[in-house]
Design a protein around this motif. Structure first.
Motif, mmCIF file in Angstrom:
data_model
loop_
_atom_site.group_PDB
_atom_site.id
_atom_site.type_symbol
_atom_site.label_atom_id
_atom_site.label_comp_id
_atom_site.label_asym_id
_atom_site.label_seq_id
_atom_site.Cartn_x
_atom_site.Cartn_y
_atom_site.Cartn_z
ATOM 1 N N MET A 1 28.924 36.578 39.333
ATOM 2 C CA MET A 1 28.483 35.743 40.448
ATOM 3 C C MET A 1 28.091 36.606 41.645
ATOM 4 S SD MET A 1 31.185 32.522 40.231
ATOM 5 C CE MET A 1 31.461 32.608 41.957
ATOM 6 N N ALA A 2 28.856 37.655 41.908
ATOM 7 C CA ALA A 2 28.553 38.551 43.033
ATOM 8 C C ALA A 2 27.234 39.281 42.799
ATOM 9 C CB ALA A 2 29.686 39.550 43.234
ATOM 10 N N ALA A 3 26.987 39.700 41.566
ATOM 11 C CA ALA A 3 25.727 40.387 41.262
ATOM 12 C C ALA A 3 24.547 39.444 41.480
ATOM 13 C CB ALA A 3 25.749 40.898 39.819
ATOM 14 N N ARG A 4 24.694 38.185 41.022
ATOM 15 C CA ARG A 4 23.619 37.204 41.250
ATOM 16 C C ARG A 4 23.417 36.943 42.729
ATOM 17 N NH1 ARG A 4 25.455 32.411 38.338
ATOM 18 N NH2 ARG A 4 26.939 33.628 37.192
ATOM 19 N N ALA A 5 24.496 36.885 43.493
ATOM 20 C CA ALA A 5 24.397 36.641 44.940
ATOM 21 C C ALA A 5 23.696 37.805 45.627
ATOM 22 C CB ALA A 5 25.784 36.432 45.531
ATOM 23 N N ARG A 6 23.996 39.040 45.208
ATOM 24 C CA ARG A 6 23.319 40.203 45.800
ATOM 25 C C ARG A 6 21.825 40.171 45.496
ATOM 26 N NH1 ARG A 6 28.108 42.897 44.473
ATOM 27 N NH2 ARG A 6 27.336 43.509 42.432
ATOM 28 N N VAL B 1 48.081 38.738 39.344
ATOM 29 C CA VAL B 1 46.967 39.592 38.937
ATOM 30 C C VAL B 1 45.899 38.733 38.269
ATOM 31 C CG1 VAL B 1 46.320 41.540 37.454
ATOM 32 C CG2 VAL B 1 48.490 41.563 38.663
ATOM 33 N N VAL B 2 44.647 39.033 38.547
ATOM 34 C CA VAL B 2 43.529 38.273 37.997
ATOM 35 C C VAL B 2 43.306 38.660 36.534
ATOM 36 C CG1 VAL B 2 41.050 37.865 38.208
ATOM 37 C CG2 VAL B 2 42.441 38.172 40.239
ATOM 38 N N GLN B 3 43.006 37.662 35.727
ATOM 39 C CA GLN B 3 42.734 37.943 34.324
ATOM 40 C C GLN B 3 41.332 38.503 34.177
ATOM 41 O OE1 GLN B 3 43.842 35.231 31.377
ATOM 42 N NE2 GLN B 3 45.928 35.115 32.124
ATOM 43 N N ARG B 4 41.095 39.217 33.114
ATOM 44 C CA ARG B 4 39.836 39.921 32.866
ATOM 45 C C ARG B 4 38.651 38.960 32.877
ATOM 46 N NH1 ARG B 4 38.256 44.823 33.400
ATOM 47 N NH2 ARG B 4 36.994 45.751 31.803
ATOM 48 N N GLU B 5 38.791 37.819 32.214
ATOM 49 C CA GLU B 5 37.684 36.861 32.132
ATOM 50 C C GLU B 5 37.298 36.352 33.520
ATOM 51 O OE1 GLU B 5 40.635 36.260 30.297
ATOM 52 O OE2 GLU B 5 39.860 37.292 28.529
ATOM 53 N N ASP B 6 38.299 36.060 34.333
ATOM 54 C CA ASP B 6 38.026 35.588 35.693
ATOM 55 C C ASP B 6 37.340 36.673 36.514
ATOM 56 O OD1 ASP B 6 39.269 33.229 34.990
ATOM 57 O OD2 ASP B 6 41.194 33.791 35.882
ATOM 58 N N PHE B 7 37.812 37.899 36.369
ATOM 59 C CA PHE B 7 37.216 39.014 37.098
ATOM 60 C C PHE B 7 35.756 39.194 36.710
ATOM 61 C CE2 PHE B 7 36.039 43.513 37.233
ATOM 62 C CZ PHE B 7 36.206 43.757 38.584
#
Length: 106
Positions: free
Chosen positions: A59-64, A47-53
């Motif tokens: 990063m996804a928001a900046r890419a959009r 499971v991914v940790q909160r900070e990584d998520f």
């Protein structure tokens, strides 16, 4: 009789206090054991940790945002290209018509 009753009550109060302290200690140990087990299970589930998520979400928001800006630039460039090609077509059509007339005259 009064001192006997006080003594029993004092012993009872001491017993309750000790029991409450023991219950808190048991509660802390159970919480620690549960936390350890949950962490072990989550680690095994990958499971991914909160900070990584949060970092990936940012990063996804900046890419959009960057994608939207690039789409606008592409559309503007395509519009300019279409305008330039639109201006170039009549010139080519005129020269084609002139060359067709000169061939028919020959």
């Amino acid at each position: 009789m009064t001192s006997g009753t006080n003594r029993v009550l004092d012993e009872l109060a001491k017993l309750v206090t000790d029991a409450a302290g023991a219950a808190q200690g048991v509660r802390r140990e159970v919480e620690t054991a549960m936390r350890t087990q949950v962490e072990r299970i989550l680690n095994s589930m990958d499971v991914v940790q909160r900070e990584d998520f949060e970092a990936v979400r940012e990063m996804a928001a900046r890419a959009r945002t960057e994608n939207s800006a690039l789409i606008e630039r592409i559309e503007a460039l395509e519009a300019r290209l279409a305008k330039i090609e639109g201006q170039a077509v009549p010139k080519t059509a005129k020269s084609s018509a002139a060359s067709t007339k000169s061939r028919s005259n020959s």
